[in-house]
Design a protein around this motif. Structure first.
Motif, PDB file in Angstrom:
ATOM      1  N   ASN A  86       2.417  14.606   2.885  1.00 44.88           N
ATOM      2  CA  ASN A  86       2.713  13.422   2.131  1.00 44.88           C
ATOM      3  C   ASN A  86       3.709  12.812   2.151  1.00 44.88           C
ATOM      4  O   ASN A  86       4.491  11.901   2.136  1.00 44.88           O
ATOM      5  CB  ASN A  86       2.467  13.356   0.909  1.00 44.88           C
ATOM      6  CG  ASN A  86       2.341  12.323  -0.361  1.00 44.88           C
ATOM      7  OD1 ASN A  86       1.847  11.346   0.198  1.00 44.88           O
ATOM      8  ND2 ASN A  86       2.801  12.605  -1.116  1.00 44.88           N
TER       9      ASN A  86
ATOM     10  N   THR B 247       4.594   9.352   4.315  1.00 45.40           N
ATOM     11  CA  THR B 247       5.580   7.722   3.577  1.00 45.40           C
ATOM     12  C   THR B 247       7.102   7.564   3.961  1.00 45.40           C
ATOM     13  O   THR B 247       6.834   6.682   4.403  1.00 45.40           O
ATOM     14  CB  THR B 247       6.371   8.680   1.671  1.00 45.40           C
ATOM     15  OG1 THR B 247       4.655   9.422   2.006  1.00 45.40           O
ATOM     16  CG2 THR B 247       6.732   7.719   1.572  1.00 45.40           C
TER      17      THR B 247
ATOM     18  N   THR C 269      -0.252   4.997  -4.180  1.00 46.39           N
ATOM     19  CA  THR C 269       0.263   4.341  -2.188  1.00 46.39           C
ATOM     20  C   THR C 269      -0.434   2.955  -1.826  1.00 46.39           C
ATOM     21  O   THR C 269       0.182   1.655  -1.721  1.00 46.39           O
ATOM     22  CB  THR C 269       0.246   5.381  -1.218  1.00 46.39           C
ATOM     23  OG1 THR C 269       0.803   6.172  -1.372  1.00 46.39           O
ATOM     24  CG2 THR C 269       0.746   4.915   0.232  1.00 46.39           C
TER      25      THR C 269
ATOM     26  N   THR D  26      -2.764   2.299   5.758  1.00 50.25           N
ATOM     27  CA  THR D  26      -2.896   3.410   4.734  1.00 50.25           C
ATOM     28  C   THR D  26      -3.561   4.203   4.500  1.00 50.25           C
ATOM     29  O   THR D  26      -3.458   5.698   4.699  1.00 50.25           O
ATOM     30  CB  THR D  26      -2.160   2.622   3.349  1.00 50.25           C
ATOM     31  OG1 THR D  26      -1.167   1.921   3.991  1.00 50.25           O
ATOM     32  CG2 THR D  26      -2.135   3.470   2.205  1.00 50.25           C
TER      33      THR D  26
END
Length: 343
Positions: free
Chosen positions: A168, A172, A252, A267
């Motif tokens: 993660n 990001t 997100t 994403t």
């Protein structure tokens, strides 16, 4: 010569005194008659004013002499030619000068920072995918599960969550780099990209479906609907990291939709690709835990579901790329036609 100047001065003085006596006699006559202040039949009493009149043609030292400006022969044709009002002419000239200065300043600010940012964007094209590969694929593919999984306990659960947390973090960083690369060349240009409502709706449906299936599986196991039962700690080890990362993905995506970032299209592709590997890891752990057959079939069903959703996301990427290409082609054709018309 001196006698001539004295005679001119005396004559000028006599003219002034005679003029003042006439004005004084007229004003006194009007005041004595009272006709000047008669209003609707009422008359004010006569007022006698005797004021000495002083006439001086010589200015005091602190007063500035009157200055007259006359245009030269070259300026006579262009002097205040824009407007009859001097203030309006001055305002238009000031506005033109300020607008020219603003345009020059904008051109300088556009050209310089845009070129400087391009040098920083070039390494991101290689650094972003490298970070995603190092944090997502390398630990999952090369790190042996036996060194992480020690059994159905809290330590194994925390180890698996830490492994997903590393991914993660890399995802990001990758999204931030992709957002920086998708920005336009000049900072003054707008780069907001809003996701369509239909796209948001079906993404939410897919995410909720991925949530509901494991929760129904856990509820059915606790209520003895599915036999044999699956312990809570075993369920947390198998599907706990999956549910946690799915929540992070949903958050997100909501942020990218709210900020209208251009990375909203990639994403779900990033998180769903890792989710397939995550569920495949759950199948390996299910064999070691001797999980029931209905649990293994449910995990296989989740793998198939997310592969299907990933394929739909890739088709959407291709569709949006074709849409952007058509819009760019239409813009070029319209610019060409407008240039031909102007010529």
């Amino acid at each position: 010569m001196s006698t001539g100047m004295a005679s001119l001065t005396q004559a000028h003085f006599r003219v002034h005194t005679s003029t003042l006596r006439r004005v004084q006699s007229r004003s006194q006559g009007l005041l004595k008659s009272g006709k000047l202040f008669q209003l609707q039949g009422s008359a004010f009493p006569s007022i006698h004013i005797n004021q000495p009149y002083i006439c001086c043609t010589k200015l005091t030292p602190w007063e500035s002499s009157p200055v007259t400006y006359a245009p030269t022969d070259n300026q006579s044709e262009t002097f205040l030619q824009q407007s009859a009002n001097i203030f309006e002419a001055l305002e238009t000239s000031k506005t033109a000068e300020s607008s020219a200065e603003n345009v020059e300043g904008v051109v300088e600010t556009i050209s310089q920072p845009g070129l400087q940012l391009q040098f920083f964007k070039w390494p991101l094209w290689l650094l972003g995918p490298s970070v995603l590969l190092a944090t997502g694929m390398v630990p999952t593919l090369w790190l042996p599960i036996s060194s992480i999984f020690l059994g159905p306990n809290i330590a194994s659960l925390l180890s698996l969550i830490g492994l997903d947390f590393i991914f993660n973090l890399g995802a990001t960083l990758f999204l931030l780099m992709a957002d920086a690369c998708s920005r336009p060349k000049y900072p003054t240009q707008d780069c907001k990209s809003k996701a369509p409502f239909s796209y948001q709706f079906w993404n939410v449906v897919a995410t909720l479906t991925g949530f509901i299936i494991p929760l129904l599986m856990m509820f059915g196991s606790q209520k003895s609907f599915f036999q044999p039962q699956l312990p809570i700690i075993s369920f947390a080890v198998l599907l706990g990291p999956y549910l946690l990362l799915l929540s992070v993905q949903f958050l997100t995506e909501m942020l990218t939709w709210h900020w209208q970032s251009p990375v909203w299209l990639v994403t779900p592709v990033i998180y769903e690709s890792y989710r397939v590997l995550q569920l495949m890891r759950g199948l390996k752990l299910g064999v070691e835990l001797s999980a029931p057959a209905w649990v293994m079939h449910t995990i296989r069903g989740l793998v198939c579901w997310w592969v299907l959703i990933l394929g739909l996301q890739l088709m959407r990427v291709a569709w949006f790329a074709g849409l952007a290409a058509r819009a760019r082609k239409q813009q070029l054709s319209s610019d060409t036609s407008s240039a031909v018309v102007s010529d």
